[in-house]
Design a protein around this motif. Structure first.
Motif, short mmCIF file in Angstrom:
data_model
loop_
_atom_site.label_atom_id
_atom_site.label_comp_id
_atom_site.label_asym_id
_atom_site.label_seq_id
_atom_site.Cartn_x
_atom_site.Cartn_y
_atom_site.Cartn_z
N MET A 63 -11.61 8.96 -1.02
CA MET A 63 -10.28 8.38 -1.17
C MET A 63 -9.77 8.01 0.21
N TYR A 64 -9.31 6.78 0.37
CA TYR A 64 -8.84 6.29 1.65
C TYR A 64 -7.35 5.96 1.58
N TYR A 65 -6.62 6.48 2.55
CA TYR A 65 -5.18 6.25 2.62
C TYR A 65 -4.84 5.53 3.93
N CYS A 66 -4.09 4.46 3.81
CA CYS A 66 -3.52 3.79 4.97
C CYS A 66 -2.16 4.43 5.23
N ALA A 67 -1.81 4.63 6.49
CA ALA A 67 -0.55 5.29 6.80
C ALA A 67 0.08 4.68 8.04
N LEU A 68 1.38 4.79 8.09
CA LEU A 68 2.15 4.20 9.20
C LEU A 68 3.10 5.25 9.75
N LYS A 99 7.57 10.13 11.48
CA LYS A 99 7.46 10.28 10.03
C LYS A 99 6.30 9.42 9.55
N LEU A 100 5.35 10.05 8.87
CA LEU A 100 4.15 9.37 8.40
C LEU A 100 4.37 8.93 6.96
N THR A 101 4.20 7.62 6.73
CA THR A 101 4.34 7.06 5.39
C THR A 101 2.97 6.61 4.90
N PHE A 102 2.58 7.09 3.72
CA PHE A 102 1.26 6.79 3.18
C PHE A 102 1.32 5.69 2.13
N GLY A 103 0.22 4.93 2.06
CA GLY A 103 0.02 4.05 0.93
C GLY A 103 -0.46 4.86 -0.27
N THR A 104 -0.67 4.20 -1.38
CA THR A 104 -1.04 4.88 -2.61
C THR A 104 -2.51 5.26 -2.67
N GLY A 105 -3.29 4.76 -1.72
CA GLY A 105 -4.69 5.16 -1.64
C GLY A 105 -5.61 4.25 -2.43
N THR A 106 -6.84 4.15 -1.95
CA THR A 106 -7.91 3.41 -2.63
C THR A 106 -9.12 4.31 -2.75
N GLN A 107 -9.59 4.49 -3.97
CA GLN A 107 -10.80 5.26 -4.21
C GLN A 107 -12.00 4.34 -4.02
N LEU A 108 -12.82 4.63 -3.02
CA LEU A 108 -14.03 3.84 -2.78
C LEU A 108 -15.21 4.54 -3.42
N LYS A 109 -15.91 3.79 -4.24
CA LYS A 109 -17.12 4.32 -4.89
C LYS A 109 -18.30 3.45 -4.48
N VAL A 110 -19.26 4.06 -3.82
CA VAL A 110 -20.46 3.33 -3.39
C VAL A 110 -21.58 3.68 -4.35
N GLU A 111 -22.07 2.67 -5.03
CA GLU A 111 -23.11 2.89 -6.04
C GLU A 111 -24.48 2.53 -5.49
N LEU A 112 -25.48 3.23 -6.00
CA LEU A 112 -26.84 3.00 -5.52
C LEU A 112 -27.45 1.75 -6.17
N PHE A 123 -2.74 4.09 10.78
CA PHE A 123 -3.85 5.01 10.65
C PHE A 123 -4.58 4.78 9.33
N TRP A 124 -5.83 5.16 9.32
CA TRP A 124 -6.56 5.35 8.08
C TRP A 124 -6.96 6.82 7.99
N TYR A 125 -6.54 7.46 6.88
CA TYR A 125 -6.96 8.82 6.59
C TYR A 125 -7.95 8.78 5.43
N VAL A 126 -8.85 9.75 5.39
CA VAL A 126 -9.87 9.80 4.35
C VAL A 126 -9.93 11.20 3.77
#
Lengths: 115, 111
Positions: free
Chosen positions: B84-89, B98-111, B34-37
């Motif tokens: 913030m995006y989390y990958c999970a398994l 049982k859901l295991t999460f990654g540490t997450g990636t903060q996505l910043k979209v700049e103009l 999964f991807w959670y946001v």
């Protein structure tokens, strides 16, 4: 989907005290979970709250420190006991129902600060 | 034991640029990923899951079992993708899923 509320939304507590966090769902669900998210860290599963029986704890978490209740299919509590500053975290409740196909729905979280 | 790795804590891209958020996993069984946001001031929510094979908000993710990866991609980043995006398994255990999460990636979209 499921609508989940948590109380309190945040709290500041003194070392050595305990705090009980409530999680309420607007529909009956089969599974309820409690997670911890420490500052700058990912979510870590504390335990699965089982209705009518003792919670199932993950490695590193024990019932004496994090007692959990689940009296029915829509409500659960997590207590953080004998708190220390290391317990400062966001605590999240999530649920999964037979109709969610393994998707978990999350509550808004409880931000706990221990002084 | 299962593990989810997200190598980037922060990913900064310009609006309109392609986005790829990396996720690798280790699991001895058949994975469900999964991807959670989490958008600013909102709760964590599901973005997409691999079994659906659908595009949500322009995002897609393909499960590559050979490379044990589940990277999240979008061809043209939008400002509202900042989150913030989390990958999970999911690991199916005797005690349920049982859901295991990654540490997450903060996505910043700049103009």
């Amino acid at each position: 989907s499921a609508v989940i509320s948590q109380k309190p939304s945040r709290d500041i507590c003194q070392r050595g005290t305990s705090l009980t966090i409530q999680c309420q769902v607007d529909s009956q669900v089969t599974m309820m979970f409690w997670y911890r998210q420490q500052p700058g860290q990912s979510l870590t599963l504390i335990a699965t709250a089982n209705q009518g029986s003792e919670a199932t704890y993950e490695s590193g978490f024990v019932i004496d420190k994090f007692p959990i209740s689940r009296p029915n299919l829509t409500f659960s509590t997590l207590t953080v006991s004998n708190m220390s500053p290391e317990d400062s975290s966001i605590y999240l409740c999530s649920v999964e129902g037979a109709w969610t196909y393994n998707e978990q729905f999350f509550g808004p979280g409880t931000r706990l600060t221990v002084l | 034991a299962q593990r989810v790795t997200q190598p980037e804590k922060l990913l900064s891209v310009f609006k309109g640029a392609p986005v790829e958020l990396k996720c690798n996993y280790s699991y001895s069984g058949s994975p469900e990923l999964f991807w959670y946001v989490q958008y600013s001031r909102q709760r964590l929510q599901l973005l997409l899951r691999h079994i659906s094979r659908e595009s949500i908000k322009g995002f897609t993710a393909d499960l590559n079992k050979g490379e044990t990866s589940f990277h999240l991609k979008k061809p043209f980043a939008q400002e509202e993708d900042s989150a913030m995006y989390y990958c999970a398994l999911i690991a199916v255990t005797g005690g349920g899923n049982k859901l295991t999460f990654g540490t997450g990636t903060q996505l910043k979209v700049e103009l």
